[in-house]
Motif scaffolding. Structure first.
Motif, mmCIF file in Angstrom:
data_model
loop_
_atom_site.group_PDB
_atom_site.id
_atom_site.type_symbol
_atom_site.label_atom_id
_atom_site.label_comp_id
_atom_site.label_asym_id
_atom_site.label_seq_id
_atom_site.Cartn_x
_atom_site.Cartn_y
_atom_site.Cartn_z
ATOM 1 N N GLU A 71 0.807 -1.229 0.000
ATOM 2 C CA GLU A 71 0.000 0.000 0.000
ATOM 3 C C GLU A 71 0.833 1.269 0.000
ATOM 4 O O GLU A 71 0.354 2.316 -0.434
ATOM 5 C CB GLU A 71 -0.949 -0.012 1.198
ATOM 6 C CG GLU A 71 -0.266 -0.046 2.544
ATOM 7 C CD GLU A 71 -1.243 -0.126 3.700
ATOM 8 O OE1 GLU A 71 -0.820 0.166 4.828
ATOM 9 O OE2 GLU A 71 -2.417 -0.469 3.471
ATOM 10 N N GLU A 72 2.096 1.201 0.432
ATOM 11 C CA GLU A 72 2.947 2.387 0.443
ATOM 12 C C GLU A 72 3.436 2.788 -0.949
ATOM 13 O O GLU A 72 3.952 3.885 -1.137
ATOM 14 C CB GLU A 72 4.193 2.160 1.315
ATOM 15 C CG GLU A 72 3.896 1.814 2.751
ATOM 16 C CD GLU A 72 3.817 0.325 3.009
ATOM 17 O OE1 GLU A 72 4.219 -0.093 4.101
ATOM 18 O OE2 GLU A 72 3.362 -0.418 2.125
ATOM 19 N N LEU A 73 3.310 1.890 -1.902
ATOM 20 C CA LEU A 73 3.821 2.130 -3.255
ATOM 21 C C LEU A 73 2.740 2.772 -4.121
ATOM 22 O O LEU A 73 1.559 2.448 -3.994
ATOM 23 C CB LEU A 73 4.278 0.830 -3.892
ATOM 24 C CG LEU A 73 5.361 0.068 -3.125
ATOM 25 C CD1 LEU A 73 5.625 -1.273 -3.790
ATOM 26 C CD2 LEU A 73 6.642 0.885 -3.043
ATOM 27 N N GLU A 74 3.181 3.654 -5.025
ATOM 28 C CA GLU A 74 2.226 4.305 -5.927
ATOM 29 C C GLU A 74 2.693 4.164 -7.363
ATOM 30 O O GLU A 74 3.685 4.764 -7.764
ATOM 31 C CB GLU A 74 2.067 5.789 -5.556
ATOM 32 C CG GLU A 74 1.353 5.999 -4.243
ATOM 33 C CD GLU A 74 1.044 7.464 -3.984
ATOM 34 O OE1 GLU A 74 1.125 8.269 -4.933
ATOM 35 O OE2 GLU A 74 0.720 7.793 -2.830
ATOM 36 N N ARG A 75 1.961 3.381 -8.099
ATOM 37 C CA ARG A 75 2.247 3.194 -9.522
ATOM 38 C C ARG A 75 1.427 4.199 -10.319
ATOM 39 O O ARG A 75 0.263 4.457 -10.017
ATOM 40 C CB ARG A 75 1.862 1.767 -9.910
ATOM 41 C CG ARG A 75 1.881 1.489 -11.384
ATOM 42 C CD ARG A 75 1.422 0.057 -11.689
ATOM 43 N NE ARG A 75 1.065 -0.056 -13.083
ATOM 44 C CZ ARG A 75 -0.175 -0.079 -13.541
ATOM 45 N NH1 ARG A 75 -1.210 -0.027 -12.706
ATOM 46 N NH2 ARG A 75 -0.396 -0.157 -14.835
ATOM 47 N N THR A 76 2.041 4.777 -11.360
ATOM 48 C CA THR A 76 1.287 5.664 -12.238
ATOM 49 C C THR A 76 0.661 4.835 -13.366
ATOM 50 O O THR A 76 1.126 3.732 -13.668
ATOM 51 C CB THR A 76 2.176 6.760 -12.833
ATOM 52 O OG1 THR A 76 3.172 6.161 -13.659
ATOM 53 C CG2 THR A 76 2.849 7.573 -11.733
ATOM 54 N N GLU A 77 -0.347 5.374 -13.959
ATOM 55 C CA GLU A 77 -1.130 4.632 -14.958
ATOM 56 C C GLU A 77 -0.295 4.167 -16.139
ATOM 57 O O GLU A 77 -0.532 3.097 -16.699
ATOM 58 C CB GLU A 77 -2.289 5.510 -15.452
ATOM 59 C CG GLU A 77 -3.335 4.769 -16.254
ATOM 60 C CD GLU A 77 -4.068 3.713 -15.446
ATOM 61 O OE1 GLU A 77 -4.420 2.676 -16.036
ATOM 62 O OE2 GLU A 77 -4.283 3.915 -14.245
ATOM 63 N N GLU A 78 0.714 4.968 -16.527
ATOM 64 C CA GLU A 78 1.488 4.605 -17.726
ATOM 65 C C GLU A 78 2.606 3.607 -17.444
ATOM 66 O O GLU A 78 3.243 3.119 -18.370
ATOM 67 C CB GLU A 78 2.077 5.865 -18.381
ATOM 68 C CG GLU A 78 3.134 6.601 -17.572
ATOM 69 C CD GLU A 78 2.541 7.610 -16.608
ATOM 70 O OE1 GLU A 78 3.334 8.372 -16.018
ATOM 71 O OE2 GLU A 78 1.317 7.649 -16.446
ATOM 72 N N GLU A 79 2.842 3.280 -16.174
ATOM 73 C CA GLU A 79 3.904 2.328 -15.837
ATOM 74 C C GLU A 79 3.392 0.902 -15.934
ATOM 75 O O GLU A 79 2.380 0.556 -15.311
ATOM 76 C CB GLU A 79 4.449 2.623 -14.431
ATOM 77 C CG GLU A 79 5.173 3.959 -14.369
ATOM 78 C CD GLU A 79 5.506 4.420 -12.970
ATOM 79 O OE1 GLU A 79 6.306 5.374 -12.848
ATOM 80 O OE2 GLU A 79 4.974 3.842 -11.988
ATOM 81 N N PRO A 80 4.074 0.058 -16.714
ATOM 82 C CA PRO A 80 3.600 -1.313 -16.908
ATOM 83 C C PRO A 80 3.503 -2.097 -15.599
ATOM 84 O O PRO A 80 4.359 -1.970 -14.725
ATOM 85 C CB PRO A 80 4.665 -1.930 -17.835
ATOM 86 C CG PRO A 80 5.354 -0.781 -18.472
ATOM 87 C CD PRO A 80 5.306 0.335 -17.476
ATOM 88 N N LEU A 81 2.457 -2.908 -15.496
ATOM 89 C CA LEU A 81 2.271 -3.836 -14.382
ATOM 90 C C LEU A 81 2.189 -5.228 -14.979
ATOM 91 O O LEU A 81 1.310 -5.516 -15.792
ATOM 92 C CB LEU A 81 1.001 -3.517 -13.598
ATOM 93 C CG LEU A 81 0.642 -4.475 -12.471
ATOM 94 C CD1 LEU A 81 1.707 -4.442 -11.379
ATOM 95 C CD2 LEU A 81 -0.735 -4.133 -11.889
ATOM 96 N N ILE A 82 3.133 -6.080 -14.585
ATOM 97 C CA ILE A 82 3.270 -7.413 -15.176
ATOM 98 C C ILE A 82 3.045 -8.467 -14.101
ATOM 99 O O ILE A 82 3.530 -8.323 -12.972
ATOM 100 C CB ILE A 82 4.676 -7.561 -15.807
ATOM 101 C CG1 ILE A 82 4.801 -6.629 -17.015
ATOM 102 C CG2 ILE A 82 4.965 -8.997 -16.186
ATOM 103 C CD1 ILE A 82 6.183 -6.561 -17.612
ATOM 104 N N HIS A 83 2.332 -9.524 -14.454
ATOM 105 C CA HIS A 83 2.113 -10.643 -13.533
ATOM 106 C C HIS A 83 2.906 -11.852 -14.025
ATOM 107 O O HIS A 83 2.802 -12.225 -15.194
ATOM 108 C CB HIS A 83 0.626 -10.990 -13.452
ATOM 109 C CG HIS A 83 -0.186 -9.953 -12.753
ATOM 110 N ND1 HIS A 83 -0.599 -8.792 -13.367
ATOM 111 C CD2 HIS A 83 -0.640 -9.886 -11.479
ATOM 112 C CE1 HIS A 83 -1.287 -8.066 -12.512
ATOM 113 N NE2 HIS A 83 -1.323 -8.704 -11.353
#
Length: 199
Positions: A71-83
């Motif tokens: 929860e302390e981390l903040e990803r921006t919309e344009e940064e890729p999120l990979i599973h």
């Protein structure tokens, strides 16, 4: 943009396990946030990686709700999120394609666990031709039980066993294994200082 920060498995799944009480750095998210700020200020790509095991019924099963960034981390919309479903961030994902599309040749890696997913990603990245920086103090891990220890032992039993490899030993051995072979070893302070030096 020829450099990317790869944030590996800094996710709530780990905090949902009893073993979290033994983590080498319970404030790992703070160190990661420092690296994210450095990367964004430099115009580097930030890639977020989460480990998931659908159908496993454990903390890495997305159905249980723990497979999300701390929860302390903040990803921006344009940064890729990979599973991913493998230890390294390349084998079961499109990470290499994402990096190629952005012209990335250098990687900075951090995350959980030091000797497992972060180290394995570092080794594969190096083998794929990337120049890799391994930021040891922006990784975290747990003590490792001896190979003959029972799988279902308690945290107290793990810590009491003299054969257990401490988290500090894991960190040190990982640095020795990677340095000069697969990666350059760096600290967050060193990367911050380098970012602040005039070009």
């Amino acid at each position: 943009m020829n450099r990317a920060l790869i944030v590996i498995d800094v996710q709530e799944s780990f905090r949902a396990r009893p073993l979290w009480a033994t983590i080498s750095d319970p404030k790992i998210a703070d160190q990661v946030n420092r690296l994210v700020r450095i990367a964004r200020a430099a115009g580097d790509l930030v890639v977020w990686v989460l480990h998931h095991e659908p159908g496993s019924g454990d903390v890495f099963d997305p159905a249980l709700g723990h497979v999300r960034l701390m929860e302390e981390l903040e990803r921006t919309e344009e940064e890729p999120l990979i599973h991913k479903t493998s230890h390294n961030a390349f084998t079961t994902t499109n990470l290499q394609q994402v990096l190629t599309a952005h012209g990335v040749r250098e990687l900075v890696v951090c995350g959980i666990r030091t000797e497992q997913c972060v180290e394995t990603t570092t080794r594969v990245g190096s083998d794929l031709g990337y120049q890799v920086t391994f930021v040891t103090d922006a990784t975290a891990t747990n003590p490792i039980p001896h190979r003959d220890a029972p799988a279902d032992r308690s945290v107290a039993d793990l810590l009491a066993d003299p054969r257990t490899l401490s988290a500090d030993e894991v960190l040190r051995r990982t640095e020795y294994a990677l340095a000069g072979r697969f990666a350059t070893i760096a600290t967050v302070d060193e990367l911050e200082a380098a970012a602040e030096r005039p070009a």
